[in-house]
Design a protein around this motif. Structure first.
Motif, mmCIF file in Angstrom:
data_model
loop_
_atom_site.group_PDB
_atom_site.id
_atom_site.type_symbol
_atom_site.label_atom_id
_atom_site.label_comp_id
_atom_site.label_asym_id
_atom_site.label_seq_id
_atom_site.Cartn_x
_atom_site.Cartn_y
_atom_site.Cartn_z
ATOM 1 N N MET A 134 -14.433 -30.140 -26.494
ATOM 2 C CA MET A 134 -13.977 -28.636 -26.666
ATOM 3 C C MET A 134 -13.278 -28.581 -27.790
ATOM 4 S SD MET A 134 -9.766 -29.558 -25.638
ATOM 5 C CE MET A 134 -9.789 -29.353 -24.124
ATOM 6 N N VAL A 135 -13.353 -26.900 -28.718
ATOM 7 C CA VAL A 135 -13.419 -27.149 -29.863
ATOM 8 C C VAL A 135 -11.751 -26.499 -30.079
ATOM 9 C CG1 VAL A 135 -14.450 -25.881 -32.211
ATOM 10 C CG2 VAL A 135 -15.760 -27.613 -30.442
ATOM 11 N N LEU A 136 -11.046 -26.208 -31.196
ATOM 12 C CA LEU A 136 -10.391 -25.599 -31.268
ATOM 13 C C LEU A 136 -10.348 -24.330 -32.468
ATOM 14 C CD1 LEU A 136 -7.289 -28.003 -30.559
ATOM 15 C CD2 LEU A 136 -7.750 -26.521 -28.889
ATOM 16 N N THR A 137 -9.760 -23.279 -32.604
ATOM 17 C CA THR A 137 -9.274 -22.513 -33.626
ATOM 18 C C THR A 137 -8.224 -23.043 -33.984
ATOM 19 O OG1 THR A 137 -7.936 -20.648 -32.645
ATOM 20 C CG2 THR A 137 -10.486 -20.443 -32.027
ATOM 21 N N GLU A 138 -8.341 -22.750 -35.647
ATOM 22 C CA GLU A 138 -7.210 -23.273 -36.863
ATOM 23 C C GLU A 138 -6.201 -22.909 -36.105
ATOM 24 O OE1 GLU A 138 -8.845 -22.312 -40.741
ATOM 25 O OE2 GLU A 138 -9.151 -24.593 -41.232
ATOM 26 N N GLN A 139 -6.109 -21.572 -35.832
ATOM 27 C CA GLN A 139 -4.789 -20.380 -34.856
ATOM 28 C C GLN A 139 -4.334 -21.819 -34.124
ATOM 29 O OE1 GLN A 139 -6.952 -19.223 -35.825
ATOM 30 N NE2 GLN A 139 -6.615 -18.026 -37.666
ATOM 31 N N ASP A 140 -4.650 -21.618 -32.971
ATOM 32 C CA ASP A 140 -4.610 -22.649 -31.776
ATOM 33 C C ASP A 140 -4.552 -24.516 -32.157
ATOM 34 O OD1 ASP A 140 -5.167 -20.430 -29.974
ATOM 35 O OD2 ASP A 140 -7.136 -21.089 -29.650
ATOM 36 N N ALA A 141 -4.607 -24.745 -32.395
ATOM 37 C CA ALA A 141 -5.036 -26.332 -33.351
ATOM 38 C C ALA A 141 -2.939 -26.109 -33.976
ATOM 39 C CB ALA A 141 -5.385 -26.986 -34.730
ATOM 40 N N ALA A 142 -2.754 -24.947 -34.869
ATOM 41 C CA ALA A 142 -1.693 -24.878 -35.264
ATOM 42 C C ALA A 142 -0.047 -24.968 -34.074
ATOM 43 C CB ALA A 142 -1.660 -23.784 -36.515
ATOM 44 N N ARG A 143 -0.474 -24.118 -32.947
ATOM 45 C CA ARG A 143 0.121 -24.046 -32.446
ATOM 46 C C ARG A 143 0.640 -24.967 -31.507
ATOM 47 N NH1 ARG A 143 -1.861 -18.604 -31.230
ATOM 48 N NH2 ARG A 143 -3.653 -19.183 -29.932
ATOM 49 N N ALA A 144 -0.037 -25.923 -31.110
ATOM 50 C CA ALA A 144 -0.179 -26.832 -30.717
ATOM 51 C C ALA A 144 0.106 -27.858 -31.217
ATOM 52 C CB ALA A 144 -1.467 -27.649 -30.013
ATOM 53 N N GLY A 145 0.923 -27.763 -32.968
ATOM 54 C CA GLY A 145 1.204 -29.086 -32.902
ATOM 55 C C GLY A 145 0.495 -29.926 -34.096
ATOM 56 N N LEU A 146 -0.656 -29.743 -34.659
ATOM 57 C CA LEU A 146 -1.690 -30.075 -34.862
ATOM 58 C C LEU A 146 -1.338 -29.621 -36.747
ATOM 59 C CD1 LEU A 146 -4.843 -30.203 -32.688
ATOM 60 C CD2 LEU A 146 -3.036 -31.955 -33.433
ATOM 61 N N SER A 147 -1.729 -30.360 -37.722
ATOM 62 C CA SER A 147 -1.179 -30.003 -39.260
ATOM 63 C C SER A 147 -2.674 -29.240 -39.696
ATOM 64 C CB SER A 147 -0.209 -30.903 -40.206
ATOM 65 O OG SER A 147 -0.489 -30.479 -41.643
ATOM 66 N N THR A 148 -2.741 -28.238 -39.537
ATOM 67 C CA THR A 148 -4.346 -27.588 -40.662
ATOM 68 C C THR A 148 -4.986 -28.127 -41.734
ATOM 69 O OG1 THR A 148 -4.016 -25.423 -40.555
ATOM 70 C CG2 THR A 148 -4.920 -26.027 -38.666
ATOM 71 N N ASP A 149 -3.392 -28.453 -42.588
ATOM 72 C CA ASP A 149 -3.690 -28.262 -44.201
ATOM 73 C C ASP A 149 -4.222 -29.967 -44.297
ATOM 74 O OD1 ASP A 149 -2.331 -25.833 -43.732
ATOM 75 O OD2 ASP A 149 -0.695 -26.853 -44.631
ATOM 76 N N THR A 150 -3.342 -30.570 -43.639
ATOM 77 C CA THR A 150 -4.026 -32.285 -43.742
ATOM 78 C C THR A 150 -5.293 -32.975 -43.375
ATOM 79 O OG1 THR A 150 -2.625 -32.727 -41.981
ATOM 80 C CG2 THR A 150 -2.233 -32.788 -43.707
ATOM 81 N N LEU A 151 -6.373 -31.746 -42.306
ATOM 82 C CA LEU A 151 -7.072 -32.216 -41.334
ATOM 83 C C LEU A 151 -8.681 -32.396 -41.898
ATOM 84 C CD1 LEU A 151 -6.921 -30.199 -38.009
ATOM 85 C CD2 LEU A 151 -5.819 -32.483 -38.316
ATOM 86 N N ALA A 152 -9.212 -33.457 -42.241
ATOM 87 C CA ALA A 152 -10.204 -33.330 -42.878
ATOM 88 C C ALA A 152 -11.744 -32.630 -42.001
ATOM 89 C CB ALA A 152 -10.891 -35.735 -42.573
ATOM 90 N N TYR A 153 -12.564 -31.742 -42.515
ATOM 91 C CA TYR A 153 -13.313 -31.468 -41.321
ATOM 92 C C TYR A 153 -14.980 -31.680 -42.569
ATOM 93 C CZ TYR A 153 -10.452 -27.261 -40.385
ATOM 94 O OH TYR A 153 -8.726 -27.045 -40.164
ATOM 95 N N VAL A 154 -15.039 -33.191 -42.232
ATOM 96 C CA VAL A 154 -15.912 -34.174 -42.025
ATOM 97 C C VAL A 154 -17.461 -33.411 -41.364
ATOM 98 C CG1 VAL A 154 -14.598 -35.620 -44.006
ATOM 99 C CG2 VAL A 154 -14.630 -35.950 -41.467
ATOM 100 N N SER A 155 -16.859 -34.059 -39.691
ATOM 101 C CA SER A 155 -18.288 -33.595 -39.337
ATOM 102 C C SER A 155 -19.030 -31.673 -38.983
ATOM 103 C CB SER A 155 -18.139 -33.664 -37.480
ATOM 104 O OG SER A 155 -16.801 -33.077 -37.582
#
Length: 193
Positions: free
Chosen positions: A107-128
């Protein structure tokens, strides 16, 4: 607006007024008929503008919607005109629109959908990294508190947030494998537990 634009607007308004005046003078004998025709064209113009402005709402109403049969433990997703299947899931309570992608692993979310779901996209580690049809993209692994599709609710669901441009979130096989049956028949995708 600049003074040049005001001048252009005034010129076009004056030109339009002259043309309307000329049409009425030329056809004085049938003035009532001309007023009726002008009113009809005005309504056609307004109707066209309204249809263009409401096109997204009209399209949403006409598009087939997913059907939930809670008693039977089944969700049916109709095939859209573009040939894909779409589903709306509640991600942490936020309705999220997905394209069902049996070719996607996760399951892959866009950054906009992740933010709408309450995830803080600024603090995510895009390492994979993930290989997509558009090439290599960086992703961040996340755990979603709650994912619900109709009567089916799952907790602590692993997903990824894509750092690249993505039109819609993808519902991949790691989520679809939670269902006991996945069938495509008669223009519908049927999911059962």
């Amino acid at each position: 607006m600049s003074s040049m634009e005001y001048g252009n607007l005034a010129y076009l308004g004056l030109l339009g007024a002259v043309l309307v005046f000329w049409v009425f003078i030329q056809n004085r004998d049938s003035l009532t008929k001309k007023v009726q025709q002008l009113a009809a064209w005005g309504l056609i113009f307004l109707g066209t503008i309204a249809a263009i402005g409401l096109w997204d709402d009209i399209r949403q109403t006409v598009r087939p919607q997913q059907t939930v049969f809670a008693d039977a433990g089944r969700v049916e997703l109709p095939r859209a005109p573009d040939g894909h299947y779409y589903a709306t899931l509640d991600i942490n309570g936020a309705p999220t629109f997905f394209v069902v992608d049996t070719g996607a692993t996760s399951m892959v979310l866009t950054e906009q959908d992740a933010a709408r779901a309450g995830l803080s996209t600024d603090t995510l580690a895009y390492v994979s990294e993930a290989m997509t049809a558009n090439g290599l993209v960086h992703t961040a692994a996340v755990t979603l508190d709650e994912v619900a599709l109709g009567p089916f609710s799952d907790r602590d669901v692993r997903a990824f947030v894509n750092s690249g441009e993505m039109e819609q979130s993808l519902l991949g096989m790691t989520y679809l494998q939670r269902f006991a049956r996945l069938e495509i028949s008669g223009g519908k995708m049927i999911l059962e537990r």
